[in-house]
Enzyme design. Structure first.
Site, short mmCIF file in Angstrom:
data_model
loop_
_atom_site.label_atom_id
_atom_site.label_comp_id
_atom_site.label_asym_id
_atom_site.label_seq_id
_atom_site.Cartn_x
_atom_site.Cartn_y
_atom_site.Cartn_z
N HIS A 43 -21.55 -14.68 35.96
CA HIS A 43 -22.21 -15.15 37.19
C HIS A 43 -21.86 -16.61 37.50
O HIS A 43 -22.14 -17.08 38.60
CB HIS A 43 -23.72 -14.99 37.06
CG HIS A 43 -24.15 -13.54 37.14
ND1 HIS A 43 -24.58 -12.95 38.29
CD2 HIS A 43 -24.15 -12.57 36.20
CE1 HIS A 43 -24.85 -11.67 38.07
NE2 HIS A 43 -24.60 -11.41 36.79
N ASP A 86 -20.34 -23.88 41.66
CA ASP A 86 -21.32 -22.78 41.65
C ASP A 86 -20.55 -21.47 41.64
O ASP A 86 -19.58 -21.32 42.38
CB ASP A 86 -22.17 -22.87 42.94
CG ASP A 86 -23.60 -22.41 42.74
OD1 ASP A 86 -23.84 -21.60 41.83
OD2 ASP A 86 -24.47 -22.84 43.52
C1 GDG Z 1 -26.46 -17.84 39.27
C2 GDG Z 1 -25.17 -18.61 39.60
C3 GDG Z 1 -24.72 -17.00 41.46
C4 GDG Z 1 -34.72 -20.41 44.50
N1 GDG Z 1 -35.91 -21.02 44.66
C5 GDG Z 1 -36.82 -20.06 44.84
C6 GDG Z 1 -36.17 -18.82 44.79
N2 GDG Z 1 -34.87 -19.07 44.58
C7 GDG Z 1 -33.84 -18.01 44.55
C8 GDG Z 1 -32.93 -18.14 45.74
C9 GDG Z 1 -31.73 -17.35 45.27
C10 GDG Z 1 -31.75 -17.58 43.76
O1 GDG Z 1 -33.04 -18.09 43.42
C11 GDG Z 1 -30.74 -18.63 43.34
O2 GDG Z 1 -29.49 -18.04 43.37
P1 GDG Z 1 -28.16 -18.90 43.41
O3 GDG Z 1 -27.03 -17.96 43.58
O4 GDG Z 1 -28.26 -19.90 44.52
O5 GDG Z 1 -28.09 -19.75 42.06
P2 GDG Z 1 -28.38 -19.55 40.44
O6 GDG Z 1 -29.81 -19.41 40.15
O7 GDG Z 1 -27.73 -20.73 39.80
O8 GDG Z 1 -27.60 -18.19 40.06
C12 GDG Z 1 -24.85 -18.49 41.09
C13 GDG Z 1 -25.93 -16.21 40.97
O9 GDG Z 1 -26.19 -16.44 39.59
C14 GDG Z 1 -25.73 -14.71 41.17
O10 GDG Z 1 -24.57 -14.25 40.53
O11 GDG Z 1 -24.63 -16.89 42.86
O12 GDG Z 1 -23.61 -19.13 41.37
O13 GDG Z 1 -25.31 -20.00 39.25
O14 GDG Z 1 -31.90 -15.99 45.52
O15 GDG Z 1 -33.57 -17.66 46.89
N3 GDG Z 1 -36.78 -17.62 44.95
C15 GDG Z 1 -38.12 -17.66 45.18
N4 GDG Z 1 -38.83 -18.82 45.24
C16 GDG Z 1 -38.23 -20.04 45.09
O16 GDG Z 1 -38.87 -21.09 45.19
N5 GDG Z 1 -38.78 -16.49 45.35
#
Ligand code: GDG
Length: 469
Positions: free
Chosen positions: A157, A365
């Site tokens: 990821h 990322d």
């Molecule tokens: C890893 C990789 C890759 C955030 N704050 C809240 C909340 N979130 C949710 C977002 C989004 C998720 O968390 C974060 O996803 P990301 O993709 O931006 O980043 P990582 O957590 O670092 O994820 C990344 C991912 O895995 C999938 O393969 O894209 O590159 O680092 O969905 O909305 N959700 C809620 N409340 C919050 O305050 N409910």
């Protein structure tokens, strides 16, 4: 039909899917596990005095889950240590933060061995096994040692690091060699796969086989690109739900006569939060006419607080947000609303919709799902503008966003100004192209493509399942 076994450090299958708090990945994998009559295996999140390997089986809304407790030493060395202090920073090109201690490496190997020993007896001859993320890279090797010959796939990821940085990791070769025990290894983007190939070919003297396979260490592994996405329909439903609409109304009222810029990121140094605040400060400096007319709402839930580097960045962000607010605030206006808390998904969706600009500027990322969520939440008639770091995996697909170099505060400032002043026709054109990408790469398609590729992957001689055709 063969069963699917999903393996990840933490098991996120929701106890109550109707509550709508689970993310797209959790929902997509849960749906697959129900279809394939599968099992989700991982750490319970609990610690015990002495590792017993005892499994806790749960039925979570029809999804079978098997959890195992770890010893405190495992958590310290494998999870906080090797996974989050060594590999996470290294894979995000923060060699300066990557801490290696022999005990971390040993704990990582030991814990993966333990996972393999507990999981192996649960595996039936036809099962297909899908391992997720950097916590569990050696798992297939350990399962093979125990005689497991099933198809096993791995999906990373995070980004894969450049060879020149990966070689700073003691035993880097052992880590990469263990990836050749899988039948399929998948990445989000062409760039991460290229970097993986580069290591294998230039450092380990492996060869490409011309069909997406790599040969090295006397084995062959199939590779592929599987860009992850969001559950588009589920997200739109959350946006249009009572909670989503209420949040939108509340934020639209709070932003009356002002434009809201939104950022949503776990508190993590890879997300470029300091650089983002500095870029926004530069924008306030460069565009005095915009002061009082915009504000940045930054939602940043605390994460991995046991790790020093996360406490450090938290303190720096507190200070930075305070300094900028102190310098620029008026009696009736504050430039930054900085919130260390989480919101429900429906609230996030309403929040995104009310924001004129989505600011997604990680320094590195794997993909970044917030970029896709922001786009999905927009009003098609009057959409906001996405500013996206060129160093997010998502930039490989989302070229219609305003792509920026997050290390340059001037570039960030220019992009914010451009986003706020982009004509409606141009906003619509960009949004339509981006929404198409979001739809074309949704999470169910990602999951199905991976499972299909895993089932079709050529079996290397050493891994051949007993029942392979
Ligand atoms: C890893 C990789 C890759 C955030 N704050 C809240 C909340 N979130 C949710 C977002 C989004 C998720 O968390 C974060 O996803 P990301 O993709 O931006 O980043 P990582 O957590 O670092 O994820 C990344 C991912 O895995 C999938 O393969 O894209 O590159 O680092 O969905 O909305 N959700 C809620 N409340 C919050 O305050 N409910």
């Amino acid at each position: 039909m063969s069963r699917l076994i999903v393996v990840s450090n933490r098991v996120s299958a929701p106890v109550d899917p109707a509550a709508g708090s689970a993310g797209g990945l959790a929902m997509a994998l849960s749906a697959a596990l129900k279809t394939y009559d599968g099992l989700w295996f991982g750490w319970s999140g609990e610690t015990v005095e002495t590792f017993t390997g005892e499994l806790k089986h749960q039925d979570r809304a029809g999804v079978q889950v098997a959890l195992v407790d770890l010893e405190a030493q495992d958590v310290e060395e494998y999870y906080n240590g090797y996974a989050n202090k060594t590999l996470w920073p290294l894979f995000h090109h923060r060699v300066d933060l990557s801490a290696y201690e022999r005990s971390y490496g040993e704990g990582y190997e030991r814990t993966n061995r333990r996972f393999a020993e507990v999981l192996a007896p649960l595996i039936q001859p036809d099962d297909v096994i899908w391992v997720h993320d950097y916590h569990m890279i050696p798992l297939a090797r350990d399962l093979r040692r125990l005689g497991v010959t099933n198809r096993i796939g791995f999906f990373l990821h995070t980004p894969w690091p450049a060879r020149q940085l990966l070689v700073t990791l003691p035993h880097h070769r052992r880590l990469v060699e263990s990836m050749f025990a899988y039948d399929l290894v998948g990445f989000h983007t062409e760039e991460w796969l290229d970097l993986f190939r580069d290591y294998v070919v230039s450092e380990a003297r492996g060869e490409l086989d011309g069909q997406g396979g790599l040969e090295c260490f006397g084995r062959r592994v199939q590779t592929g690109i599987f860009p992850i996405g969001i559950d588009v329909d589920g997200f739109l439903k959350a946006r249009d739900s009572a909670g989503g609409v209420r949040t939108y109304d509340r934020m639209a009222a709070s932003a009356a006569f002002r434009s809201m810029i939104v950022g949503v990121d776990r508190l993590d140094y890879s997300k470029g939060l300091e650089q983002r605040l500095l870029g926004y400060e530069q924008f306030l400096h460069d565009h005095a006419e915009q002061r009082g007319k915009v504000f940045l709402l930054q939602v940043t839930p605390i994460s991995r607080d046991e790790v020093d580097a996360y406490q450090d960045i938290r303190a720096r962000l507190d200070a930075l947000a305070g300094r900028i607010n102190g310098e620029y605030s008026e009696m009736d206006w504050q430039p930054i609303r900085y919130l260390n808390r989480t919101y429900r998904r429906d609230q996030l969706a309403g929040l995104y919709r009310a924001a004129r600009v989505g600011l997604v500027t990680p320094l590195r990322d794997g993909m970044n799902l917030v970029a896709k969520e922001y786009v999905a939440a927009q009003n098609p008639d009057d959409p906001g503008v996405l500013i996206l770091s060129r160093f997010a995996g998502a930039a490989e697909q989302m070229g219609e966003a305003l792509l920026v170099n997050p290390f340059s505060r001037e570039e960030l400032s220019d992009a914010i100004h451009k986003a706020l002043t982009l004509p409606l026709a141009e906003r619509r054109r960009k949004w339509e192209a981006l929404m198409q990408v979001v739809r074309d790469t949704d999470v169910a398609g990602w999951r199905d493509a991976f499972v299909r590729a895993l089932k079709a992957a050529p079996i290397s001689g050493n891994n051949a399942p007993a029942n392979a055709a």
